[in-house]
Design a protein around this motif. Structure first.
Motif: not given
Length: 200
Positions: A101-118
């Motif tokens: 369990k980890v704290e939710v963060k609004s700033k940080g470093t992505l360890l898994s890639g973020v993607y956006a699809q439409k």
């Protein structure tokens, strides 16, 4: 709070070479086991590795993280996942699967890639960051609806990669981005983001 799963692997002391395709292969194996694409994984996490042009050498202990809003899909299939991943790569075995369990963060470093699809089309962040952010917001709203059967009242969400942008196109149909991020969002959508993508 967000829940991450940690796959704790062990490789032979002499080292095991994982070709660049390991990430794509692992993703597709897990997708088949969970019957969903709504998860992300990290690359190999360890100080004990040597990255080369066509892959990575791993030595002894290393980890890979998995994040998904549908935690129950992992827990329900935990023995099947263990059995398959334990024999996926020659010279590597899966020691354990743990939950964190980890704290939710609004700033940080992505360890898994973020993607956006439409409509199955990948949005490229560097070409249109605002469209990427809005597409990601819609994506998170759809995931939230699938998870809870309703949309959150507060639907604010804006996403920025502030530094160290890295682009990766390894998984079929996904262009993933890594880097330092900042998010301005409602509590519900921030939590959904951190449950879908691994942030340190």
């Amino acid at each position: 709070m967000a829940h991450y799963f940690v796959f704790n692997f062990f490789a032979n002391e002499d080292g095991v070479f994982l070709p660049s395709s390991y990430y794509n292969e692992l993703f597709h194996v897990i997708r088949k086991l969970l019957s969903t694409e709504l998860f992300t994984i990290t690359t190999v996490r360890t100080r004990n590795k040597r990255e080369v042009e066509d892959g990575v050498w791993v030595f002894e202990n290393f980890r890979i993280y998995l994040t998904t809003p549908f935690v129950e899909l992992v827990t329900q299939n935990i023995f099947k996942i263990y059995e398959v991943l334990n024999s996926l790569f020659k010279g590597i075995y899966l020691k354990s699967i743990s939950s964190r369990k980890v704290e939710v963060k609004s700033k940080g470093t992505l360890l898994s890639g973020v993607y956006a699809q439409k409509e199955e089309r990948c949005i490229e962040y560097e070409k249109a960051p605002e469209i990427f952010s809005e597409t990601l917001r819609q994506q998170l709203l759809n995931i939230y609806y699938k998870r809870f059967g309703k949309y959150p009242e507060d639907q604010r969400f804006f996403f920025l990669i502030t530094e160290d942008l890295k682009k990766q196109h390894v998984i079929d149909g996904r262009i993933e981005y890594f880097g330092k991020i900042e998010i301005f969002a409602s509590k519900e959508l921030l939590e959904m983001f951190c449950q879908m993508f691994c942030v340190r």
